[in-house]
Motif scaffolding. Structure first.
Motif, PDB file in Angstrom:
ATOM      1  N   LEU A  38       0.818  -1.208   0.000  1.00  0.00           N
ATOM      2  CA  LEU A  38       0.000   0.000   0.000  1.00  0.00           C
ATOM      3  C   LEU A  38       0.860   1.270   0.000  1.00  0.00           C
ATOM      4  CD1 LEU A  38      -2.887   1.211   0.191  1.00  0.00           C
ATOM      5  CD2 LEU A  38      -2.636   1.111   2.698  1.00  0.00           C
ATOM      6  N   TYR A  39       1.815   1.341   0.937  1.00  0.00           N
ATOM      7  CA  TYR A  39       2.752   2.465   1.003  1.00  0.00           C
ATOM      8  C   TYR A  39       4.160   1.893   1.075  1.00  0.00           C
ATOM      9  CZ  TYR A  39      -1.524   4.467   3.135  1.00  0.00           C
ATOM     10  OH  TYR A  39      -2.814   4.839   3.422  1.00  0.00           O
ATOM     11  N   THR A  65      -5.462   0.725  -4.072  1.00  0.00           N
ATOM     12  CA  THR A  65      -4.238   0.538  -4.850  1.00  0.00           C
ATOM     13  C   THR A  65      -4.380   1.056  -6.274  1.00  0.00           C
ATOM     14  OG1 THR A  65      -4.900  -1.739  -5.423  1.00  0.00           O
ATOM     15  CG2 THR A  65      -3.492  -1.447  -3.473  1.00  0.00           C
ATOM     16  N   ASP A  91      -4.253   3.850  -9.248  1.00  0.00           N
ATOM     17  CA  ASP A  91      -3.291   4.933  -9.472  1.00  0.00           C
ATOM     18  C   ASP A  91      -3.732   6.222  -8.787  1.00  0.00           C
ATOM     19  OD1 ASP A  91      -1.971   3.106 -11.042  1.00  0.00           O
ATOM     20  OD2 ASP A  91      -1.831   4.393 -12.801  1.00  0.00           O
ATOM     21  N   GLU A 131      -5.710   6.789  -6.110  1.00  0.00           N
ATOM     22  CA  GLU A 131      -5.579   6.795  -4.649  1.00  0.00           C
ATOM     23  C   GLU A 131      -4.136   6.649  -4.208  1.00  0.00           C
ATOM     24  OE1 GLU A 131      -7.895   7.548  -2.269  1.00  0.00           O
ATOM     25  OE2 GLU A 131      -8.927   8.141  -4.112  1.00  0.00           O
ATOM     26  N   GLN A 132      -3.346   5.888  -4.950  1.00  0.00           N
ATOM     27  CA  GLN A 132      -1.935   5.756  -4.614  1.00  0.00           C
ATOM     28  C   GLN A 132      -1.236   7.113  -4.652  1.00  0.00           C
ATOM     29  OE1 GLN A 132       0.453   2.677  -4.164  1.00  0.00           O
ATOM     30  NE2 GLN A 132      -1.433   2.650  -2.974  1.00  0.00           N
ATOM     31  N   LYS A 133      -1.565   7.908  -5.636  1.00  0.00           N
ATOM     32  CA  LYS A 133      -0.954   9.236  -5.727  1.00  0.00           C
ATOM     33  C   LYS A 133      -1.415  10.126  -4.576  1.00  0.00           C
ATOM     34  CE  LYS A 133      -0.656   9.053 -10.784  1.00  0.00           C
ATOM     35  NZ  LYS A 133      -1.183   9.601 -12.060  1.00  0.00           N
ATOM     36  N   ASN A 191      -0.082   8.551  -0.952  1.00  0.00           N
ATOM     37  CA  ASN A 191       1.368   8.584  -0.782  1.00  0.00           C
ATOM     38  C   ASN A 191       1.912  10.002  -0.817  1.00  0.00           C
ATOM     39  OD1 ASN A 191       2.688   5.724  -0.632  1.00  0.00           O
ATOM     40  ND2 ASN A 191       1.021   5.500  -2.111  1.00  0.00           N
ATOM     41  N   PRO A 251       4.579   5.308  -3.821  1.00  0.00           N
ATOM     42  CA  PRO A 251       3.624   4.293  -4.265  1.00  0.00           C
ATOM     43  C   PRO A 251       4.343   3.003  -4.651  1.00  0.00           C
ATOM     44  CG  PRO A 251       3.262   6.372  -5.423  1.00  0.00           C
ATOM     45  CD  PRO A 251       4.581   6.482  -4.714  1.00  0.00           C
ATOM     46  N   VAL A 290       2.887   0.954  -6.519  1.00  0.00           N
ATOM     47  CA  VAL A 290       2.307   0.712  -7.836  1.00  0.00           C
ATOM     48  C   VAL A 290       3.160   1.446  -8.872  1.00  0.00           C
ATOM     49  CG1 VAL A 290       0.290   1.108  -9.299  1.00  0.00           C
ATOM     50  CG2 VAL A 290      -0.005   0.341  -6.935  1.00  0.00           C
ATOM     51  N   ALA A 344       1.871   4.651 -10.733  1.00  0.00           N
ATOM     52  CA  ALA A 344       1.656   5.808  -9.857  1.00  0.00           C
ATOM     53  C   ALA A 344       2.972   6.490  -9.512  1.00  0.00           C
ATOM     54  CB  ALA A 344       0.938   5.366  -8.582  1.00  0.00           C
ATOM     55  N   GLN A 345       4.064   5.725  -9.483  1.00  0.00           N
ATOM     56  CA  GLN A 345       5.375   6.303  -9.171  1.00  0.00           C
ATOM     57  C   GLN A 345       5.827   7.318 -10.204  1.00  0.00           C
ATOM     58  OE1 GLN A 345       8.658   3.716  -8.467  1.00  0.00           O
ATOM     59  NE2 GLN A 345       7.807   2.819  -6.618  1.00  0.00           N
TER      60      GLN A 345
END
Length: 437
Positions: free
Chosen positions: A153-154, A343, A345, A347-349, A352, A359, A361, A364-365
């Motif tokens: 998740l993180y 997870t 893109d 929400e990951q952005k 994080n 991220p 993912v 998303a990174q």
């Protein structure tokens, strides 16, 4: 694992596995929800400066999920001091939440209870596929050769945070790249009420994270190739002694740090009492304490050669938070839908960026927000010089036993009692004797 405040578990994983197996499908409400396909219970770990901050961050996102799916999420943010014990009790009783956060170092221990939903290829496909996630993060989601017990998740890694002004005032031009350089700089800095390095001597998990990395640098590990504890090797003893000696021999750590266990070292850094700190993704916390981004710098954790890498140049454990589903949830489809949402893109952005983590993912990174100078160091570390803690069923007992041994050695150092190779080996022998047979 973020915030590093896990308490010791009083019950062994072996006993919990038997209890979890014996509870069958659990209570009529299964994984802790109310049996309704429109309700989920979520245990979140304390990632922000405090629990109220987490609620403020997460609640709008959970409302967004409810609006899209019609599924209401009942949120409980649990402090790190309680989280592991709460999870272990839930695995034993079957009375757990539907979805929960776990420190990634606990993945194999909790996997061994059989209480968490395994993430096989079919289950991964329900959230977009396994290949969306960074390999290093998946490597800390369960024992090797088994389906993961959770999904990342993180993601986080350790770095050396330093107060730019404090180093400059002491005549230190660059952040130290080796431990010899750190100790030499530390002796210049540690005067007039300021100390060079902050530690959390009573924080069991933080102790483990630090000595695990130092053991790698000494060519050792705390478990052998067969997964059996090996706490008393020369390398492991040298690693623990090196860490405690920052206080005992080098005198660059304040004796009072022996009692720190609840982020006091971050507060000291933010208030200028210490000049350097080994921590994971700390920028957001420093800002919450009133520091300005230009006040601190971020560098890789020192290694003997000065150049981070693998093996003896490992400089961080693979840190992070994983998202797990209780296997006996009565709302598996809803739980998987929630994991897919968290997870994604989008929400990951959002999450994080807010927490200052990275991220796990891959897509998303790519957001430019994760290319800041602070996060660039952490990303580089995760990609090239971080190693996962041993993914063995006894990992949580390892954190308790060895973490406590380091805590007691710091107490000796603070009290002026000698910390010798023999006393360190004796402490680690005692710790190994406490491990399940």
């Amino acid at each position: 694992m973020r915030r590093l405040r896990a308490a010791a578990a009083a019950v062994t994983v072996t006993a919990l596995a038997a209890a979890a197996a014996g509870c069958g499908g659990g209570s009529p409400t299964g994984g802790g929800g109310d049996g309704s396909p429109k309700t989920l219970t979520y245990w979140a770990s304390n990632q922000g400066p405090n629990i109220e901050a987490d609620k403020k961050i997460l609640t709008p996102e959970l409302k967004k999920f409810e609006k899209r799916t019609g599924i209401k999420v009942k949120l409980e943010v649990i402090p790190w001091s309680d989280l592991l014990n709460r999870i272990l009790a839930a695995t034993a009783s079957g009375q757990g939440p539907d979805v929960l956060n776990i420190g990634n170092t606990w993945s194999a221990s909790l996997q061994a209870t059989g209480a968490l939903l395994p993430w096989d290829e079919e289950t991964f496909e329900k959230i977009g596929g396994r290949d969306r996630f960074v390999d290093a993060a998946l490597g800390s989601a369960g024992a090797e050769g088994k389906d993961p017990a959770a999904v990342p998740l993180y993601s986080m890694a350790y770095a050396l945070y330093y107060n730019k002004k404090a180093l400059k005032d002491a005549g230190v031009d660059e952040p130290p790249a080796t431990w010899d350089e750190l100790v030499a700089a530390g002796k210049k800095i540690s005067r007039d009420g300021r100390w060079a390095l902050g530690v959390e001597g009573s924080n069991l998990s933080n102790n483990i994270h630090q000595v695990f990395v130092l053991a790698k640098q000494h060519g050792a590990d705390f478990f052998d190739a067969s997964g059996k504890p090996d706490f008393t090797s020369d390398g492991a003893v040298a690693a623990v002694k090196q860490y405690v000696d920052f206080m005992a021999e080098d005198r660059i750590v304040a004796p009072g740090n022996a009692e720190y266990a609840q982020n006091q070292s971050l507060q000291d850094f933010a208030k200028g009492r210490t000049a350097m700190l080994l921590w994971q993704t700390a920028a957001a916390t420093f800002k919450s304490y009133g520091m300005k981004p230009g006040d601190w710098g971020v560098a890789p954790v020192p290694v003997p050669s000065g150049t981070p890498g693998t093996g003896r140049n490992t400089n961080s454990m693979v840190a992070g938070i994983n998202l797990a589903v209780f296997g006996n949830t009565d709302n598996r489809d809803g739980a998987l839908e929630f994991v897919k949402f968290m997870t994604s893109d989008e929400e990951q952005k959002i999450l994080n960026k807010t927490y200052g983590s990275i991220p796990p993912v891959k897509t998303a990174q790519q957001d430019p927000a994760f290319n800041t100078p602070d996060l660039a160091v952490l990303r580089e570390t995760l990609a090239k010089s971080a190693a996962p803690l041993p993914q063995v069923p006894e990992e949580s007992q390892f954190e308790t036993a060895v973490g406590t041994a380091v805590k007691e050695l710091f107490a000796d150092a603070a009290a002026g009692r000698p910390v010798t190779t023999e006393s360190v080996r004796a402490a680690l022998t005692k710790a190994q004797q406490q491990m399940p047979k």
